[in-house]
Design an enzyme around this catalytic site. Sequence first.
Site, PDB file in Angstrom:
ATOM      1  N   GLU A 272      45.689  46.622  43.132  1.00 46.22           N
ATOM      2  CA  GLU A 272      44.853  47.918  43.617  1.00 46.22           C
ATOM      3  C   GLU A 272      44.692  48.013  45.032  1.00 46.22           C
ATOM      4  O   GLU A 272      44.690  49.110  45.488  1.00 46.22           O
ATOM      5  CB  GLU A 272      43.407  48.006  43.144  1.00 46.22           C
ATOM      6  CG  GLU A 272      43.316  48.286  41.424  1.00 46.22           C
ATOM      7  CD  GLU A 272      41.775  48.764  41.108  1.00 46.22           C
ATOM      8  OE1 GLU A 272      41.093  48.337  41.971  1.00 46.22           O
ATOM      9  OE2 GLU A 272      41.702  49.305  40.065  1.00 46.22           O
ATOM     10  N   HIS A 293      56.076  25.517  31.292  1.00 49.33           N
ATOM     11  CA  HIS A 293      56.694  25.408  30.063  1.00 49.33           C
ATOM     12  C   HIS A 293      57.018  26.843  29.511  1.00 49.33           C
ATOM     13  O   HIS A 293      57.391  26.864  28.212  1.00 49.33           O
ATOM     14  CB  HIS A 293      56.035  24.512  29.205  1.00 49.33           C
ATOM     15  CG  HIS A 293      55.716  23.129  29.685  1.00 49.33           C
ATOM     16  ND1 HIS A 293      56.691  21.783  29.739  1.00 49.33           N
ATOM     17  CD2 HIS A 293      54.646  22.574  30.524  1.00 49.33           C
ATOM     18  CE1 HIS A 293      56.214  21.011  30.322  1.00 49.33           C
ATOM     19  NE2 HIS A 293      54.891  21.239  30.955  1.00 49.33           N
ATOM     20  N   LYS A 404      41.505  57.774  35.429  1.00 48.21           N
ATOM     21  CA  LYS A 404      40.249  57.818  34.919  1.00 48.21           C
ATOM     22  C   LYS A 404      39.759  59.213  34.665  1.00 48.21           C
ATOM     23  O   LYS A 404      39.080  59.448  33.496  1.00 48.21           O
ATOM     24  CB  LYS A 404      39.153  57.318  35.986  1.00 48.21           C
ATOM     25  CG  LYS A 404      38.863  55.761  35.772  1.00 48.21           C
ATOM     26  CD  LYS A 404      37.959  55.529  36.929  1.00 48.21           C
ATOM     27  CE  LYS A 404      36.850  54.191  36.705  1.00 48.21           C
ATOM     28  NZ  LYS A 404      36.286  53.902  37.797  1.00 48.21           N
TER      29      LYS A 404
HETATM   30  O1  LIG Z   1      32.397  49.641  38.774  1.00 51.68           O
HETATM   31  P1  LIG Z   1      32.849  50.880  38.396  1.00 51.68           P
HETATM   32  O2  LIG Z   1      32.618  52.105  39.126  1.00 51.68           O
HETATM   33  O3  LIG Z   1      32.580  51.122  36.990  1.00 51.68           O
HETATM   34  O4  LIG Z   1      34.312  50.716  38.408  1.00 51.68           O
HETATM   35  C1  LIG Z   1      35.060  49.882  37.681  1.00 51.68           C
HETATM   36  C2  LIG Z   1      36.554  49.718  37.960  1.00 51.68           C
HETATM   37  O5  LIG Z   1      37.137  51.230  38.077  1.00 51.68           O
HETATM   38  C3  LIG Z   1      38.282  51.576  38.284  1.00 51.68           C
HETATM   39  O6  LIG Z   1      39.253  51.125  37.389  1.00 51.68           O
HETATM   40  C4  LIG Z   1      38.550  51.380  39.739  1.00 51.68           C
HETATM   41  O7  LIG Z   1      40.015  51.388  40.024  1.00 51.68           O
HETATM   42  C5  LIG Z   1      37.931  49.761  39.816  1.00 51.68           C
HETATM   43  O8  LIG Z   1      38.565  49.377  41.118  1.00 51.68           O
HETATM   44  C6  LIG Z   1      36.941  49.416  39.427  1.00 51.68           C
HETATM   45  O9  LIG Z   1      36.410  48.160  39.720  1.00 51.68           O
END
Ligand SMILES: O=P(O)(O)OC[C@H]1O[C@H](O)[C@H](O)[C@@H](O)[C@@H]1O
Length: 434
Positions: A272, A293, A404
């Site tokens: 990331e 292995h 997201k």
């Molecule tokens: O901690 P949050 O806001 O729930 O985010 C959880 C995760 O969400 C996304 O996938 C981001 O790319 C991550 O970097 C983050 O750790």
Amino acid sequence: MHVDIGAALGTVAEPGIDEAELEELDERVAEAHERIAAGRGDDEFGYAALNLPERTDADAIREAVSPVSDAEYVLTVGIGGSALGAKTITAALAEDPERHVVLDNVDPEHVERTLSDLPLSETAVNVVSKSGTTAETLANFLVVRDVYEYRDVDWTERTVVTTGESGPLRELADEEDLPTLPVPDGVPGRFSALSSVGLVPPAILGVDIEELLAGGADAADGLGPSLFETPAYAYGAVAYALEERGAAVNAFMPYAERLEVFAEWFAQLWAESLGKEGRGQTPARALGATDQHSQLQLYRAGPRDKVVTVVRPRERADVPVPDAGHESLSYLAGTDLGELLDAEYDATVASLSAADRPAVEIEIDSLDARSLGELLYATEAACVLVGELAGVETFTQPAVEWGKRAARGLLSGEDTEETRTVDERPSYLISDGD
Ligand SMILES: O=P(O)(O)OC[C@H]1O[C@H](O)[C@H](O)[C@@H](O)[C@@H]1O
């Protein structure tokens, strides 16, 4: 911490590097170090993560978890950076890591099975989301609450929330007056292991979180302007130089079961933070000696596009191999399992090196809280250095956020750029006729 870059130097074929190249790179490391130090000095977004060992308030964490400190299990509800740090630490250091159960994914069968096996009245719920908006975390939390209520167990007495100042998770926590811990300002999730985000389960499960922070502070104190004196930067600089020469894959291979999850944490950190603008190294997760292995064939004889990072503690437990009195097993007589594992480690590095494949060795003194804190911090510092050298925005993750938004849009039925792209995605479906 010790980083040995010998097996990455002098390899004749690409993606090998030589010492002269490192000397040149050292000037750029000095500049990058100055930038990192300035960022830390101003608590700038992202760089602030490197101040966590001195900023994190271990007492506040201990106080927040005190109502659940006798819990038999800790159920973490969080994903990505909000789960992997805690999972890494408990896997490495908790006496019984099985007492930390993580619900990150929303696979319904997995969630159902996990919750049906848990004695809820003896389980503390640790809900973590920096943004407070992550769909997987919120959905799982709502399911967990419901299951507690269905089984007539009061979840409000057993829940600790770590989140930002606003967002739906904060609202849920406020509604029920739950104990909450803050997410530190300016710290991306994948850099937050050494804060309340990563330390609640370890604190409940008896890990010495003060020692973890002290280990982080040791590594912070050790950051200096030259890669030849700073193991964290040596690792970052070599990884960067190898990537420039074609090492598109970084196979991260701890020789310690207790560090297997560390490779998961590393994968998020590296992918990331550095996977941007057509650059970055694809992290591959491996475990020594098991994956010797399974994957080592490819690492030694497949495409020349990899660096292998091996990690081990110098001290290991003593488990002697009994002498069976067989001539054919005489090479094992008088050894112990740690010696065998170390021999496997040495053989892997030598084998890669003999085939002109770069490897970097990371060693910690022993697998205890202090060394793990140091390793977590040093790996983060290495990552920040690579980002500086590569000129990418280490602390953002716009590509993940696109997904997201798309998932959330699909669920709410909104018509957005992301949901339209999902509807219009290419499809060429082959079915078996049913
Ligand atoms: O901690 P949050 O806001 O729930 O985010 C959880 C995760 O969400 C996304 O996938 C981001 O790319 C991550 O970097 C983050 O750790």
